[in-house]
Design an enzyme around this catalytic site. Structure first.
Site, short mmCIF file in Angstrom:
data_model
loop_
_atom_site.label_atom_id
_atom_site.label_comp_id
_atom_site.label_asym_id
_atom_site.label_seq_id
_atom_site.Cartn_x
_atom_site.Cartn_y
_atom_site.Cartn_z
CB SER A 168 -0.95 -0.24 1.25
OG SER A 168 -1.65 -1.02 1.21
CG ASP A 197 -3.37 -4.07 5.33
OD1 ASP A 197 -3.70 -5.05 5.81
OD2 ASP A 197 -2.52 -3.90 4.44
#
Length: 276
Positions: free
Chosen positions: A97, A160
């Site tokens: 990410s 996350d």
């Protein structure tokens, strides 16, 4: 459940998560005002799909490699983000990410990353060298709250975690409630693996009770029926998704479902509002 990024890089969950993350940020960028993009569990930033940890699971063959074979144009942005860190036609490296968010930055946007694992944060700093990203090494949940509200009027927080700790969901629930009180109009995204359906339903009920009006739940179940004791898919809780994102979501979800369905299964991918 231990979900260390490096063992699962480029799997089906990454394809869904990163496809939706790109679409979400792009939708927010319809407005010119600056965004602050915050990643609380940033990981290493870049992963070798041929490295020992990724090869131990081989999950990229059912994820990013399927997405590269699929020719649907709705996956073009995702494929371009992966291709940007590779030289050949077939991906050997996978961007986490942080690397994907860095690609999306406009001059007015900010990127703030956090990773607590000492080895991973060293890899992250190396992967983000040459970018404008700020990298922190802090407890993710303390960091999440400390960053709110951001300096810019708008932003996105991505949460996350690896789900290594038994109290991970409880910490997320508590911190999300506090974060919403500090930044009620902000966009926050929480990723989670799907393994035990009963436990997950209990967690969704707890999140529903937080009373967040705009809380979208996107779930990708890989198999046509639960496979006990194994990874069944993944999902995202999204607070305050922009209208342009939700409007474009149904066709993107159907493309992802079709591209990632295991052999002999149709799979299921849904989006529902928990705040209703």
């Amino acid at each position: 459940m231990n979900y260390r990024h490096s063992f699962h890089a480029g799997n089906s969950a990454d394809v869904v998560k990163h496809s939706l993350l790109i679409a979400l940020v792009r939708a927010l960028q319809h407005k010119q005002s600056a965004l602050t993009l915050i990643d609380t569990h940033a990981g290493c930033g870049l992963y070798d799909l041929y490295g020992d940890q990724a090869q131990r699971t081989g999950e990229s063959t059912e994820g990013v490699l399927r997405a590269f074979v699929d020719e649907n144009p709705l996956l073009d942005d995702y494929r371009a983000a992966v291709q940007a860190v590779n030289e050949g036609v077939e991906p050997r490296l996978y961007p986490g990410s942080p690397k994907i968010l860095a690609q999306l930055l406009r001059p007015q946007d900010l990127l703030i990353l956090n990773e607590k694992h000492p080895e991973d944060v060293r890899s992250l700093r190396a992967a983000m060298r040459g970018t404008s990203a700020a990298v922190h090494e802090r407890d993710a949940y303390e960091f999440w709250l400390a960053m709110l509200p951001p300096r810019t009027p708008r932003g996105v927080v991505l949460v996350d975690p690896p789900y290594e700790q038994t109290d991970e969901r409880a910490r997320i629930t508590t911190t999300l409630a506090a974060a919403y009180r500090k930044w009620a109009h902000g966009v926050m995204v929480v990723w989670y693996p799907l393994k035990d359906r009963a436990m997950h339903l209990r967690w969704k009920d707890q999140l529903r009770k937080l009373g967040i009006p705009k809380l979208l739940c996107v779930e990708h179940w890989l198999y046509d029926s639960d496979q006990p004791g194994i990874y069944n898919g993944a999902g995202l809780f999204i607070v305050n998704p922009p209208y342009a994102f939700t409007l474009a979501l149904p066709p993107l979800l159907e493309v992802l479902r079709a591209a990632l369905a295991p052999e002999g299964h149709n799979g299921e991918i849904t989006s529902v509002w928990l705040g209703d």
